[in-house]
Design a protein around this motif. Structure first.
Motif, PDB file in Angstrom:
ATOM      1  N   GLU A  46       0.828  -1.214   0.000  1.00 33.19           N
ATOM      2  CA  GLU A  46       0.000   0.000   0.000  1.00 33.19           C
ATOM      3  C   GLU A  46       0.859   1.260   0.000  1.00 33.19           C
ATOM      4  OE1 GLU A  46      -2.456  -0.506   3.463  1.00 33.19           O
ATOM      5  OE2 GLU A  46      -3.599  -2.148   2.541  1.00 33.19           O
ATOM      6  N   THR A  47       1.952   1.242   0.745  1.00 32.64           N
ATOM      7  CA  THR A  47       2.823   2.410   0.871  1.00 32.64           C
ATOM      8  C   THR A  47       3.614   2.679  -0.403  1.00 32.64           C
ATOM      9  OG1 THR A  47       3.037   2.041   3.254  1.00 32.64           O
ATOM     10  CG2 THR A  47       4.728   3.414   2.201  1.00 32.64           C
ATOM     11  N   TYR A  48       4.201   1.635  -0.981  1.00 33.74           N
ATOM     12  CA  TYR A  48       5.146   1.821  -2.077  1.00 33.74           C
ATOM     13  C   TYR A  48       4.595   1.499  -3.467  1.00 33.74           C
ATOM     14  CZ  TYR A  48       8.645   2.514   1.522  1.00 33.74           C
ATOM     15  OH  TYR A  48       9.361   3.006   2.589  1.00 33.74           O
ATOM     16  N   ARG A  49       3.413   0.948  -3.550  1.00 30.98           N
ATOM     17  CA  ARG A  49       2.840   0.662  -4.870  1.00 30.98           C
ATOM     18  C   ARG A  49       2.730   1.922  -5.728  1.00 30.98           C
ATOM     19  NH1 ARG A  49      -3.175  -1.605  -6.314  1.00 30.98           N
ATOM     20  NH2 ARG A  49      -2.778  -1.869  -8.538  1.00 30.98           N
ATOM     21  N   PRO A  50       2.272   3.052  -5.163  1.00 30.91           N
ATOM     22  CA  PRO A  50       2.192   4.258  -6.002  1.00 30.91           C
ATOM     23  C   PRO A  50       3.537   4.693  -6.587  1.00 30.91           C
ATOM     24  CG  PRO A  50       0.935   4.562  -3.973  1.00 30.91           C
ATOM     25  CD  PRO A  50       1.722   3.287  -3.824  1.00 30.91           C
ATOM     26  N   ARG A  51       4.636   4.297  -5.954  1.00 31.06           N
ATOM     27  CA  ARG A  51       5.970   4.634  -6.456  1.00 31.06           C
ATOM     28  C   ARG A  51       6.543   3.535  -7.341  1.00 31.06           C
ATOM     29  NH1 ARG A  51       9.399   6.318  -1.468  1.00 31.06           N
ATOM     30  NH2 ARG A  51      11.007   6.363  -3.070  1.00 31.06           N
ATOM     31  N   GLY A  52       5.798   2.421  -7.501  1.00 30.13           N
ATOM     32  CA  GLY A  52       6.224   1.394  -8.441  1.00 30.13           C
ATOM     33  C   GLY A  52       6.544   0.031  -7.872  1.00 30.13           C
ATOM     34  N   LEU A  53       6.582  -0.141  -6.553  1.00 30.96           N
ATOM     35  CA  LEU A  53       6.944  -1.442  -5.989  1.00 30.96           C
ATOM     36  C   LEU A  53       5.849  -2.473  -6.240  1.00 30.96           C
ATOM     37  CD1 LEU A  53       8.969  -3.103  -4.207  1.00 30.96           C
ATOM     38  CD2 LEU A  53       7.461  -2.543  -2.276  1.00 30.96           C
ATOM     39  N   VAL A  54       6.275  -3.658  -6.625  1.00 27.76           N
ATOM     40  CA  VAL A  54       5.396  -4.817  -6.733  1.00 27.76           C
ATOM     41  C   VAL A  54       5.777  -5.761  -5.602  1.00 27.76           C
ATOM     42  CG1 VAL A  54       4.759  -6.812  -8.137  1.00 27.76           C
ATOM     43  CG2 VAL A  54       5.267  -4.623  -9.237  1.00 27.76           C
ATOM     44  N   VAL A  55       4.798  -6.215  -4.842  1.00 30.35           N
ATOM     45  CA  VAL A  55       5.004  -7.277  -3.862  1.00 30.35           C
ATOM     46  C   VAL A  55       4.346  -8.512  -4.465  1.00 30.35           C
ATOM     47  CG1 VAL A  55       4.488  -8.123  -1.537  1.00 30.35           C
ATOM     48  CG2 VAL A  55       5.049  -5.699  -1.887  1.00 30.35           C
ATOM     49  N   LEU A  56       5.082  -9.612  -4.521  1.00 31.34           N
ATOM     50  CA  LEU A  56       4.570 -10.852  -5.106  1.00 31.34           C
ATOM     51  C   LEU A  56       4.692 -11.966  -4.079  1.00 31.34           C
ATOM     52  CD1 LEU A  56       3.505 -12.381  -7.619  1.00 31.34           C
ATOM     53  CD2 LEU A  56       5.900 -12.798  -8.229  1.00 31.34           C
ATOM     54  N   GLY A  57       3.544 -12.486  -3.641  1.00 33.82           N
ATOM     55  CA  GLY A  57       3.526 -13.607  -2.713  1.00 33.82           C
ATOM     56  C   GLY A  57       3.568 -14.924  -3.468  1.00 33.82           C
ATOM     57  N   VAL A  58       4.393 -15.847  -2.983  1.00 37.60           N
ATOM     58  CA  VAL A  58       4.548 -17.151  -3.629  1.00 37.60           C
ATOM     59  C   VAL A  58       4.331 -18.241  -2.571  1.00 37.60           C
ATOM     60  CG1 VAL A  58       6.087 -18.644  -4.959  1.00 37.60           C
ATOM     61  CG2 VAL A  58       6.217 -16.152  -5.244  1.00 37.60           C
ATOM     62  N   PRO A  59       3.103 -18.741  -2.450  1.00 38.52           N
ATOM     63  CA  PRO A  59       2.856 -19.792  -1.465  1.00 38.52           C
ATOM     64  C   PRO A  59       3.616 -21.065  -1.820  1.00 38.52           C
ATOM     65  CG  PRO A  59       0.791 -19.053  -2.492  1.00 38.52           C
ATOM     66  CD  PRO A  59       1.913 -18.372  -3.190  1.00 38.52           C
ATOM     67  N   SER A  60       4.139 -21.717  -0.775  1.00 37.06           N
ATOM     68  CA  SER A  60       4.885 -22.954  -0.979  1.00 37.06           C
ATOM     69  C   SER A  60       4.624 -23.916   0.170  1.00 37.06           C
ATOM     70  CB  SER A  60       6.384 -22.656  -1.073  1.00 37.06           C
ATOM     71  OG  SER A  60       7.105 -23.857  -1.225  1.00 37.06           O
TER      72      SER A  60
END
Length: 182
Positions: free
Chosen positions: A72-86
């Motif tokens: 939420e904080t960094y998405r507007p600046r371009g960060l992608v968070v990608l969750g990878v369940p394992s």
């Protein structure tokens, strides 16, 4: 003769492994989305990406809240968070729908997630092989993080104990966001 055969088999195996990845950077991979269907990482080319192997039944599972806050904080600046369940550490549900329902209900996860994936061992997905080769090795536990730079080639690994609000990780994200796109 036996050693030549063994070396040839190992070399062939290495070629097959290398051939599986064929991506020149992290954005060249196509994965399965947790909802089903393809998840083309190329859609985020040029954006820093924080990739995290996740699990629903781990002592680090509360990090989902911090990952959502980072998103939420960094998405507007371009960060992608990608969750990878394992399920590689035996602390995840057996199917994507159950994982998604848990993440939605418990942590209101809005960042993209892949389907269940092997992140270590002989069945390691080529994407995680790529990340571990460039980011300090395979995950030792759930919630290991890889910060992929805008170039898709530079990867920095963070152990599970490094939470989403840890100054070292936040500073690395800030630095990755400040770097010029190539």
């Amino acid at each position: 003769m036996a050693s030549w055969t063994r070396r040839a088999a190992l070399a062939m195996g290495g070629m097959l492994m290398a051939g599986e990845a064929l991506a020149e950077d992290a954005f060249g991979f196509r994965l399965e989305a947790i909802e089903g269907g393809p998840l083309d990482l190329g859609q985020w080319r040029g954006r820093p990406m924080l990739v995290v192997n996740t699990a629903s039944f781990c002592g680090f599972t509360p990090q989902y809240a911090g990952l959502q806050k980072l998103y939420e904080t960094y998405r507007p600046r371009g960060l992608v968070v990608l969750g990878v369940p394992s399920q590689d550490f035996n602390q995840e549900s057996a199917d994507n729908a159950t994982v998604k329902a848990f993440c939605d209900a418990t942590y209101q996860v809005e960042f993209p997630m892949t389907g269940l994936m092997h992140v270590r061992g002989p069945e390691t997905h080529p994407f995680f092989r790529f990340l571990s080769d460039r980011g300090g090795g395979p995950p030792r536990w759930n919630f290991h993080k890889y910060l992929v730079a805008r170039d898709g080639r530079t990867v920095h690994g963070f152990r599970s104990q490094v939470g989403p609000d840890t100054p070292a990780l936040v500073q690395a994200i800030e630095t990755a966001l400040a770097a010029a796109a190539s």
